[in-house]
Scaffold this motif. Structure first.
Motif, PDB file in Angstrom:
ATOM      1  N   THR A  44     -12.846  -4.131  -4.695  1.00  0.00           N
ATOM      2  CA  THR A  44     -13.694  -3.481  -5.692  1.00  0.00           C
ATOM      3  C   THR A  44     -15.063  -3.258  -5.076  1.00  0.00           C
ATOM      4  O   THR A  44     -15.448  -3.934  -4.124  1.00  0.00           O
ATOM      5  CB  THR A  44     -13.866  -4.336  -6.969  1.00  0.00           C
ATOM      6  N   SER A  46     -19.216  -2.259  -6.466  1.00  0.00           N
ATOM      7  CA  SER A  46     -20.089  -2.098  -7.629  1.00  0.00           C
ATOM      8  C   SER A  46     -21.453  -1.583  -7.203  1.00  0.00           C
ATOM      9  O   SER A  46     -21.916  -1.853  -6.104  1.00  0.00           O
ATOM     10  CB  SER A  46     -20.286  -3.443  -8.338  1.00  0.00           C
ATOM     11  N   CYS A  74     -20.346  -2.012 -17.194  1.00  0.00           N
ATOM     12  CA  CYS A  74     -20.794  -3.262 -17.817  1.00  0.00           C
ATOM     13  C   CYS A  74     -22.320  -3.271 -17.846  1.00  0.00           C
ATOM     14  O   CYS A  74     -22.968  -2.899 -16.856  1.00  0.00           O
ATOM     15  CB  CYS A  74     -20.276  -4.439 -16.991  1.00  0.00           C
ATOM     16  N   SER A  76     -25.772  -4.506 -17.274  1.00  0.00           N
ATOM     17  CA  SER A  76     -26.328  -5.458 -16.321  1.00  0.00           C
ATOM     18  C   SER A  76     -27.555  -6.124 -16.927  1.00  0.00           C
ATOM     19  O   SER A  76     -27.703  -7.333 -16.878  1.00  0.00           O
ATOM     20  CB  SER A  76     -26.690  -4.734 -15.032  1.00  0.00           C
ATOM     21  N   GLU A  82     -23.779  -1.738 -14.625  1.00  0.00           N
ATOM     22  CA  GLU A  82     -23.025  -1.898 -13.392  1.00  0.00           C
ATOM     23  C   GLU A  82     -21.771  -1.044 -13.460  1.00  0.00           C
ATOM     24  O   GLU A  82     -21.027  -1.093 -14.429  1.00  0.00           O
ATOM     25  CB  GLU A  82     -22.642  -3.368 -13.198  1.00  0.00           C
ATOM     26  N   THR A  84     -18.258  -0.507 -11.666  1.00  0.00           N
ATOM     27  CA  THR A  84     -17.317  -1.189 -10.768  1.00  0.00           C
ATOM     28  C   THR A  84     -16.107  -0.293 -10.559  1.00  0.00           C
ATOM     29  O   THR A  84     -15.514   0.195 -11.518  1.00  0.00           O
ATOM     30  CB  THR A  84     -16.875  -2.541 -11.346  1.00  0.00           C
TER      31      THR A  84
END
Length: 129
Positions: A44, A46, A74, A76, A82, A84
């Motif tokens: 992954t 990010s 998401c 942060s 964020e 990802t």
């Protein structure tokens, strides 16, 4: 295809027109010709985007539409979210922090995410001047 190149001091995001398979084949051939070891593994990556960037709401809607779970968002903090991505990591060794992350999703999503990242970089460079 999206390609994130990680160096010791930064990273760069590119949107490539090559297919994932073509790009990986070219990298493998290059590594064979120059005698370089190559490690490719699922991974992954990010990075952060400002939450007030125009188009972030469109990105959120695009993520909800795509059920392949390649991209996740998401919060942060109050200023950044964020992003990802699921994909693969290519480097000289599995322990290397310098290398290339690559992934593929819909052409529209790739182009749009790349455009948002470019806008975030432009905003960051204006603020630092």
């Amino acid at each position: 295809m999206l390609k994130l190149t990680y160096t010791e001091s930064s990273f760069d995001l590119e949107c490539l027109t090559l297919s994932l398979e073509e790009w990986v084949a070219q990298r493998v051939i290059l590594a064979l010709r120059v005698g370089q070891s190559l490690c490719i593994e699922p991974s992954t990556a990010s990075f952060l985007l400002p939450v007030d960037l125009p188009g972030v709401e469109v990105l959120k809607a695009e993520v909800k539409r795509d059920d392949r779970e390649i991209i996740a968002l998401c919060a942060s903090d109050t200023q950044y979210m964020e992003v990802t991505l699921q994909g693969s990591w290519l480097s000289d060794s599995s322990k290397d922090a310098v290398g290339v992350f690559f992934t593929t999703m819909s052409d529209r999503a790739e182009f749009f995410l790349h455009k948002l990242w470019q806008e975030a970089q432009a905003c960051a460079s204006v603020m630092s001047e």
